[in-house]
Design a protein around this motif. Structure first.
Motif: not given
Lengths: 411, 84
Positions: A327-335, A343-359
């Protein structure tokens, strides 16, 4: 003057005493010894011990005397109203000229003299309360010693010993032999009871004898014997004669046994019965304590069942550990997955907001060459100012020419 | 030589029986805590043993109480072969 007729010569005239004597002698010679039946009345006994009474029938009566020498042989006591048959001689009590019946023997009519004596004593002792049920003492369950007062020969002692030893092989028995009939018997029995009571271990007594006639058993109807039994130190079982014979001893004893065998059964329990009882008790002990242990186990509940086998406990614990770790393992995996997703989502959002993307979209960042401050407002510019421009890729130095403040729509 | 009697000998047989009956009854009722039950069981077993021993004495003593030549009371073992 006329002379009395037939006046005999003085020599042939009797004195009163002479007359009475002649009457007495004549009667005695004529009648001799005889038997008379009649009813006693007016019975009295002066200090001399002689019996004086009248013997009568429906019409007549005669005065009677029974001297002490004769009357002391009577086992019973005559009473007014008693019907008797007497053997005697006629006499004249010369002093008073009274007719007298001299009684030498007396028998009660109907009841035998012994039976009569028995009935009289029974009534008297009963009135004293000697037969009362409340006087009877319980017999000891297992006496340390059984005392026996009986003849050393005969069926009684034999039966007693056989049955006592069959029922309790280890029982201690003390026998005090006695005469069980005859004139000396009552005195002997009384003494025997005293002597055997001196042995401390004797907890119960058996007194008795084998069967016989009323005369044979007579000692056990004796008043002295009755009182000795009543006052005995320990309970007394009386076993006299056969079942149908009931003596005063039987009535006054604490228990009456119809036979010697019955007496033996009364005074000791049968060892075989006791062994069986003990075996039942032993079983009861085992069953009882088993039940207690089971009950305790139940109270302890499920834990108690596990506790019984340590290997089982271990196995159970093991299973539990595996389960939990999975159970513990399964829990850890899902977390982890979740985190990655986040993270991915954040990264994507982050990327969208990046000034580099504006340039990338074609905008450039203008900075003053001297201060590197970012230019946002043309009003801050003058012709000739040097700026550095940053593009998505690379930079360029430029000179401001004609700064204009205008609407955003102006091209 | 002191009067050291075996304590179990002082126990009257029927008293021992009554005590034993009581113990068995208590055990069968099942209300005793385990320690007391075990103690009662032990006491019961000891009683059974004592009482059985009492019954197992095989030697029967039969004595005759007589007076000797000086008139003194005495106890003599009865001849087991005495004819009835």
């Amino acid at each position: 003057m006329q002379l009395p007729l037939d006046l005999p010569a003085l020599t042939s005239v009797l004195t009163v005493s002479q007359l009475n004597q002649r009457v007495r002698e004549t009667l005695d010679a004529q009648l001799g010894e005889f038997w008379v039946v009649g009813e006693i009345s007016n019975f009295r006994v002066p200090p001399s011990g002689h019996f004086y009474f009248s013997l009568k029938d429906e019409r007549s009566q005669i005065g009677a005397v029974m001297f002490r020498s004769a009357n002391q042989l009577l086992p019973y006591r005559p009473e007014d109203g008693m019907q008797v048959i007497v053997r005697g001689r006629i006499g004249l009590y010369e002093v008073r000229g009274a007719l007298q019946l001299y009684v030498e023997a007396m028998e009660p009519r109907g009841l035998g003299s012994l039976q009569l004596a028995f009935e009289q004593l029974k009534k008297r002792l009963a009135a004293e309360g000697l037969f009362a049920a409340g006087r009877k003492r319980p017999l000891p369950f297992l006496p340390r010693a059984v005392g026996i007062v009986t003849a050393l020969t005969g069926a009684a002692i034999h039966d007693l010993l056989v049955v006592l030893r069959a029922r309790q092989p280890g029982v201690r028995i003390v026998v005090r032999p006695v005469r069980v009939q005859g004139k000396e018997a009552p005195g002997d029995i009384v003494q025997a009871l005293t002597e055997i009571s001196r042995i401390a271990e004797v907890d119960v007594l058996i007194v008795g004898r084998g069967g016989g006639s009323l005369e044979d058993l007579w000692a056990f109807n004796d008043e002295r014997v009755a009182r000795a039994i009543a006052g005995a130190r320990v309970p007394v079982v009386s076993a006299v004669g056969h079942e149908i014979d009931v003596t005063i001893a039987d009535l006054v004893a604490d228990r009456r046994a119809p036979t010697p065998t019955a007496a033996a059964a009364m005074v000791v329990p049968d060892r075989r019965d006791l062994h069986a009882w003990l075996a039942r008790m032993a079983n009861g002990l085992h069953a009882g304590v088993q039940r207690q242990i089971m009950r305790q186990r139940e109270r302890l509940g499920g834990q108690a069942r596990h506790l019984r086998d340590p290997r089982q406990v271990l196995r159970a614990l093991q299973l539990r550990v595996d389960e939990l770790s999975e159970r513990a393992m399964r829990g850890a995996m899902s977390r982890l997955r979740l985190a990655r997703q986040q993270l991915r989502g954040g990264a994507e959002r982050l990327q969208a907001l990046s000034p580099l993307a504006v340039l990338e979209r074609g905008y450039s960042i203008a900075r003053r060459a001297d201060t590197a401050a970012v230019v946002r407002d043309a009003a801050s510019l003058q012709t000739g100012d040097r700026l550095r421009l940053t593009f998505a890729r690379g930079t360029a130095a430029v000179r401001v020419d004609d700064p204009r403040i205008h609407e955003p729509d102006d091209g | 030589m002191g009067e050291t009697r075996d304590k179990t000998k002082d126990l009257r047989f029927d008293q021992g029986m009554a005590e034993l009956e009581g113990i068995v009854a208590r055990l069968e009722a099942g209300e005793l805590p385990l320690e007391e039950a075990l103690a009662a069981f032990e006491a019961g077993v000891a009683l059974v043993r004592t009482l059985n021993q009492r019954l197992s004495e095989a030697e029967s003593r039969v004595e005759v109480l007589t007076r000797d030549t000086n008139g003194k009371l005495q106890l003599q073992p009865m001849d087991p072969d005495a004819k009835a």
